[in-house]
Design a protein around this motif. Structure first.
Motif, PDB file in Angstrom:
ATOM      1  N   GLU A   1       0.831  -1.198   0.000  1.00  0.00           N
ATOM      2  CA  GLU A   1       0.000   0.000   0.000  1.00  0.00           C
ATOM      3  C   GLU A   1       0.869   1.253   0.000  1.00  0.00           C
ATOM      4  N   LEU A   2       1.985   1.204   0.723  1.00  0.00           N
ATOM      5  CA  LEU A   2       2.933   2.320   0.708  1.00  0.00           C
ATOM      6  C   LEU A   2       3.502   2.504  -0.690  1.00  0.00           C
ATOM      7  N   ALA A   3       3.864   1.398  -1.332  1.00  0.00           N
ATOM      8  CA  ALA A   3       4.349   1.473  -2.710  1.00  0.00           C
ATOM      9  C   ALA A   3       3.276   2.038  -3.631  1.00  0.00           C
ATOM     10  N   GLY A   4       2.016   1.714  -3.342  1.00  0.00           N
ATOM     11  CA  GLY A   4       0.924   2.261  -4.144  1.00  0.00           C
ATOM     12  C   GLY A   4       0.854   3.775  -4.062  1.00  0.00           C
ATOM     13  N   LEU A   5       1.139   4.351  -2.890  1.00  0.00           N
ATOM     14  CA  LEU A   5       1.173   5.809  -2.762  1.00  0.00           C
ATOM     15  C   LEU A   5       2.236   6.425  -3.654  1.00  0.00           C
ATOM     16  N   SER A   6       3.346   5.686  -3.836  1.00  0.00           N
ATOM     17  CA  SER A   6       4.445   6.229  -4.635  1.00  0.00           C
ATOM     18  C   SER A   6       4.121   6.286  -6.123  1.00  0.00           C
ATOM     19  N   LEU A   7       3.009   5.689  -6.535  1.00  0.00           N
ATOM     20  CA  LEU A   7       2.590   5.765  -7.936  1.00  0.00           C
ATOM     21  C   LEU A   7       1.790   7.036  -8.216  1.00  0.00           C
ATOM     22  N   GLU A   8       1.411   7.747  -7.146  1.00  0.00           N
ATOM     23  CA  GLU A   8       0.580   8.943  -7.279  1.00  0.00           C
ATOM     24  C   GLU A   8       1.454  10.169  -7.518  1.00  0.00           C
ATOM     25  N   GLY A   9       1.080  10.979  -8.487  1.00  0.00           N
ATOM     26  CA  GLY A   9       1.907  12.118  -8.880  1.00  0.00           C
ATOM     27  C   GLY A   9       2.012  13.213  -7.845  1.00  0.00           C
ATOM     28  N   GLU A  10       0.969  13.372  -6.997  1.00  0.00           N
ATOM     29  CA  GLU A  10       0.979  14.479  -6.050  1.00  0.00           C
ATOM     30  C   GLU A  10       1.702  14.158  -4.750  1.00  0.00           C
ATOM     31  N   ILE A  11       2.176  12.918  -4.589  1.00  0.00           N
ATOM     32  CA  ILE A  11       2.832  12.518  -3.345  1.00  0.00           C
ATOM     33  C   ILE A  11       4.351  12.496  -3.553  1.00  0.00           C
ATOM     34  N   GLU A  12       5.064  13.106  -2.615  1.00  0.00           N
ATOM     35  CA  GLU A  12       6.521  13.250  -2.713  1.00  0.00           C
ATOM     36  C   GLU A  12       7.209  11.945  -2.305  1.00  0.00           C
ATOM     37  N   THR A  13       7.927  11.331  -3.235  1.00  0.00           N
ATOM     38  CA  THR A  13       8.546  10.033  -2.969  1.00  0.00           C
ATOM     39  C   THR A  13       9.943   9.963  -3.586  1.00  0.00           C
ATOM     40  N   ARG A  14      10.776   9.116  -2.966  1.00  0.00           N
ATOM     41  CA  ARG A  14      12.121   8.851  -3.487  1.00  0.00           C
ATOM     42  C   ARG A  14      12.461   7.381  -3.263  1.00  0.00           C
ATOM     43  N   ILE A  15      13.304   6.855  -4.130  1.00  0.00           N
ATOM     44  CA  ILE A  15      13.932   5.554  -3.905  1.00  0.00           C
ATOM     45  C   ILE A  15      15.432   5.768  -3.926  1.00  0.00           C
ATOM     46  N   ILE A  16      16.110   5.266  -2.906  1.00  0.00           N
ATOM     47  CA  ILE A  16      17.562   5.392  -2.813  1.00  0.00           C
ATOM     48  C   ILE A  16      18.173   3.999  -2.892  1.00  0.00           C
ATOM     49  N   VAL A  17      19.039   3.827  -3.893  1.00  0.00           N
ATOM     50  CA  VAL A  17      19.708   2.540  -4.122  1.00  0.00           C
ATOM     51  C   VAL A  17      21.176   2.715  -3.771  1.00  0.00           C
ATOM     52  N   GLU A  18      21.628   1.946  -2.784  1.00  0.00           N
ATOM     53  CA  GLU A  18      23.011   2.117  -2.317  1.00  0.00           C
ATOM     54  C   GLU A  18      24.028   1.796  -3.406  1.00  0.00           C
TER      55      GLU A  18
END
Length: 391
Positions: free
Chosen positions: A39-56
């Motif tokens: 469900e958290l990942a689902g939020l990251s598909l929404e354009g108005e929500i601020e999200t980042r993925i950091i890959v070490e």
């Protein structure tokens, strides 16, 4: 709910707040995550929500940063380990997340910024770093190892290359593994380094800490419209100088006095803080403000039988200046009489309101007008809409 474990609020503020870290085991016993990882990942598909993925260990180098919105293809392309999803401002979209922040109101509520949720696979991390603000790190699911290090400053060396600020040096002083319900408090500028032990979710409660530059900029916005050309630099105590071009200590003191006199007003200072700290985090994504304002008689007819909730985007604060109550919401100020103080205190201190109690506090016209305007602006909504507010 008391989230400070063995500490009283007074002990925490005296011994730890903005001073040193503290680990609170079982801060929220039996804590259950507000939403699942998918469900958290689902939020990251929404354009108005601020999200980042950091890959070490990214394809372009260490600590590779991707900014959302993402797609399902994004997740299929990630490595098996050492990456983290960060979703900012979850309290703006999930009412239950906004309710969780209510437990941190032992800090002035206008200081609370947002709830960020991070999901990490095994080894996931955002690297050793420091923040400019206080943070509570609540372990929601799985385990995360936290190491803390030295106090940092703007002069602390940062690695060149990564898009995130990674410290070149990390001087470890303590290390803990947090389980669900455990919470770690960190003061500003303390180096810390978290790493997931298997899959995990961590909730970060952050606080607003405006810089001096932001405060001065807002001070200018507040003060300049009130000034006129009659307020000027003057030097009636001028004395003969050896060098006419020298800017003397007396001149500097005159200038300092001129400027500080413009700030020497509680109302001005409250306006600066009130505006800045109640501005919405995402101004373009607030509630629907096109609502029709009912009459007081119409509202008083249905209000006793319901509960109102403060909208997830709403930010309230107030200050009493003599015979004036100044109430801020969404960066805007409303002036009220002292009779409205119980209402504005209730609206600012809580998130859920009993309708009959609101009516009891609205015996004066300005209190009624305030309540009606907040309902019409969508900043207060009925309990029936809870969980599905009108964004």
């Amino acid at each position: 709910m008391h989230v400070l474990g063995h500490l009283t609020i007074e002990e925490f503020l005296r011994d730890y707040w903005q001073k040193k870290p503290v680990l609170i085991r079982n801060a929220i016993p039996g804590f259950t995550p507000l939403l699942a990882a998918d469900e958290l990942a689902g939020l990251s598909l929404e354009g108005e929500i601020e999200t980042r993925i950091i890959v070490e260990e990214g394809r372009t180098g260490p600590w590779e940063v991707h900014k959302g919105p993402f797609t399902e293809e994004t997740y299929r392309g990630l490595p098996e380990d050492k990456w983290t999803l960060l979703v900012q401002g979850v309290d703006q979209w999930i009412p239950e997340a906004a309710d969780l922040l209510e437990h941190f109101r032992f800090i002035p509520s206008w200081r609370i910024d947002d709830l960020m949720i991070s999901y990490a696979v095994d080894g996931g991390s955002v690297g050793p770093h420091y923040d400019q603000y206080d943070v509570f790190l609540l372990q929601a699911e799985g385990q995360r190892e936290w190491r803390i290090g030295q106090m940092c400053s703007e002069q602390s060396p940062i690695q060149k290359g990564p898009a995130v600020r990674i410290l070149e040096e990390f001087e470890e002083s303590d290390c803990w593994i947090l389980n669900p319900g455990d919470m770690l408090y960190l003061p500003p500028k303390l180096a810390h380094y978290g790493r997931a032990v298997g899959e995990c979710m961590t909730y970060s409660v952050g606080f607003r800490a405006p810089s001096a530059a932001q405060l001065l900029e807002r001070a200018a916005d507040v003060i300049l419209p009130q000034l006129n050309d009659d307020i000027r630099y003057a030097d009636p105590d001028l004395r003969v100088q050896k060098s006419s071009a020298e800017i003397t200590a007396d001149a500097i003191n005159r200038l300092r006095t001129l400027l500080t006199e413009q700030l020497n007003s509680d109302a001005v200072m409250a306006e600066i803080i009130g505006q800045l700290m109640t501005e919405p985090k995402y101004p373009d994504d607030g509630p629907d403000t096109t609502g029709f304002q009912e009459s007081w008689e119409e509202t008083a007819d249905w209000l006793p039988d319901t509960t109102l909730c403060r909208h997830e985007h709403a930010r309230f604060a107030w200050h009493q200046d003599g015979e004036t109550i100044r109430f801020w919401h969404q960066g805007e100020m409303t002036c009220l009489t002292p009779a409205s103080q119980p209402l504005v205190a209730l609206l600012s201190d809580q998130r859920h309101y009993d309708g009959q109690e609101l009516i009891n506090l609205c015996s004066h016209m300005d209190s009624r007008q305030l309540l009606l305007s907040l309902i019409a602006a969508g900043l207060l909504y009925t309990e029936e809409e809870y969980g599905d507010p009108d964004f």
